[in-house]
Enzyme design. Structure first.
Site, mmCIF file in Angstrom:
data_model
loop_
_atom_site.group_PDB
_atom_site.id
_atom_site.type_symbol
_atom_site.label_atom_id
_atom_site.label_comp_id
_atom_site.label_asym_id
_atom_site.label_seq_id
_atom_site.Cartn_x
_atom_site.Cartn_y
_atom_site.Cartn_z
ATOM 1 C CG ASN A 1 -30.256 -75.973 -26.806
ATOM 2 O OD1 ASN A 1 -29.668 -75.542 -25.820
ATOM 3 N ND2 ASN A 1 -29.779 -76.948 -27.561
ATOM 4 N N GLY B 1 -19.295 -73.193 -21.494
ATOM 5 C CA GLY B 1 -18.376 -72.446 -22.351
ATOM 6 C C GLY B 1 -17.215 -71.872 -21.569
ATOM 7 C CD GLN C 1 -29.501 -73.113 -22.716
ATOM 8 O OE1 GLN C 1 -29.296 -72.282 -21.833
ATOM 9 N NE2 GLN C 1 -28.885 -73.054 -23.901
ATOM 10 C CB CYS D 1 -22.028 -70.266 -22.304
ATOM 11 S SG CYS D 1 -21.969 -72.027 -22.744
ATOM 12 N N GLY D 2 -22.020 -71.445 -18.933
ATOM 13 C CA GLY D 2 -21.189 -72.070 -17.916
ATOM 14 C C GLY D 2 -20.239 -73.102 -18.493
ATOM 15 C CG ASN E 1 -22.397 -74.816 -26.897
ATOM 16 O OD1 ASN E 1 -23.500 -74.358 -27.132
ATOM 17 N ND2 ASN E 1 -22.231 -76.016 -26.341
ATOM 18 C CG HIS F 1 -17.930 -76.059 -25.339
ATOM 19 N ND1 HIS F 1 -18.597 -74.871 -25.130
ATOM 20 C CD2 HIS F 1 -18.520 -76.978 -24.532
ATOM 21 C CE1 HIS F 1 -19.542 -75.063 -24.219
ATOM 22 N NE2 HIS F 1 -19.509 -76.331 -23.842
ATOM 23 C CG ASN G 1 -22.180 -78.712 -23.658
ATOM 24 O OD1 ASN G 1 -21.063 -78.687 -23.182
ATOM 25 N ND2 ASN G 1 -23.061 -77.784 -23.377
ATOM 26 C CD GLU H 1 -25.410 -71.271 -24.447
ATOM 27 O OE1 GLU H 1 -26.127 -72.290 -24.385
ATOM 28 O OE2 GLU H 1 -25.312 -70.448 -23.515
ATOM 29 N NE ARG H 2 -24.933 -78.519 -28.678
ATOM 30 C CZ ARG H 2 -24.836 -79.833 -28.624
ATOM 31 N NH1 ARG H 2 -24.672 -80.531 -29.734
ATOM 32 N NH2 ARG H 2 -24.899 -80.471 -27.471
ATOM 33 C CB CYS I 1 -27.045 -76.264 -19.260
ATOM 34 S SG CYS I 1 -27.287 -74.487 -19.119
#
Length: 286
Positions: A66, A223, A46, A220-221, A193, A162, A160, A211-212, A75
């Site tokens: 992204n 995530g 990112q 991925c935090g 994600n 998930h 975002n 991740e998308r 993020c």
């Protein structure tokens, strides 16, 4: 004029950080993709821009893009890097709570050390319309047809979207195929994600995330937050969980509905550099 940047990472989830506090964001989607190319550009998962806050109650704003040039709403590893970057720039002090503004809203950060940050990620959102996810009502489990298989999926937003799938073994080769398919599943209107989580015990998870807009990442935090939140809602984990990702480990704390979720982990500086701005970007910025 070359574009100056900082290269950072949060347990392997890597970023280019731009100082846009006194200049307009200079890149379009094509230029972001060129900068993200790991062979001919700098390479990153990112891109982060540090900008003046839009919200007067926040100290700064950070934008997120992204690697494919698409914008992102949040993020988790990135916000820790933004906080560490601001501390090094003399804009954030150790030990105090500071609110900064993300594309999805305010986020409170606290620097525990120069490169150790804890972040109030807000309360996980399970309401389908707010994720967004196509479902009549919120549920702990949804069945999705993915690549000819029926997957048991949890859906949540951490700023975002998930999709979280509990698995017995992260080394299952099928995940490599299912991750990209789940990321673009049509029931997630904006994509998702895709997180595959292995529960080791009530306080310890292992996780891989596709991740998308970025693909498979080392970490991925959001995530990690999403995986913990989905399993906590199902009663499978305690209020404090260590989430082990390929790049390292994050600590996630959540006491359940009515409480915000906190993520704690490192942020590291890799190097500083300059990248020649393509002519179109130079004209627009100048």
């Amino acid at each position: 004029m070359p574009l100056r940047f900082s290269k950072m990472h949060g347990i392997g989830n890597d970023f280019v950080v731009l100082d846009c506090r006194q200049r307009a964001f200079p890149l379009d989607a094509a230029q972001i993709r060129a900068l993200a190319d790991r062979h001919t550009g700098v390479g990153f998962d990112q891109l982060l821009s540090v900008e003046p806050a839009r919200d007067p109650d926040c100290a700064f704003y950070y934008g997120i893009w992204n690697a494919d040039g698409s914008p992102s709403g949040q993020c988790g590893n990135g916000v820790r890097c933004v906080a560490a970057w601001l501390h090094r720039a003399g804009a954030l002090a150790l030990g105090e709570d500071v609110t900064i503004e993300s594309p999805s809203g305010p986020v409170t950060v606290r620097l525990l050390g120069p490169t150790e940050v804890t972040v109030d990620m807000g309360e996980p959102v399970f309401e389908p319309a707010r994720i967004p996810f196509a479902a009549d009502a919120a549920a702990d489990h949804y069945e999705l047809a993915v690549g000819g298989e029926a997957l048991d999926v949890g859906a949540v937003s951490m700023g975002n979207p998930h999709a979280v799938v509990a698995v017995d073994e992260l080394a299952d080769p099928a995940l490599q195929r299912l991750g990209p398919l789940l990321t673009c599943h049509p029931r997630f209107a904006q994509g998702a994600n895709a997180g595959f989580v292995q529960r080791l015990d009530r306080g310890h998870l292992r996780l891989r995330v596709h991740e998308r807009g970025a693909g498979w990442t080392l970490a991925c935090g959001t995530g990690a937050c999403a995986a913990m939140a989905v399993l906590h809602r199902r009663g499978a984990v305690d209020d404090r969980v260590q989430v082990e990702l390929p790049g390292g480990t994050l600590r996630i704390d959540w006491a359940g509905p009515g409480h915000t979720l906190w993520m704690t982990g490192p942020a590291a500086f890799a190097f500083e550099g300059e990248w020649p701005v393509p002519p179109a970007a130079a004209r627009r910025d100048g």
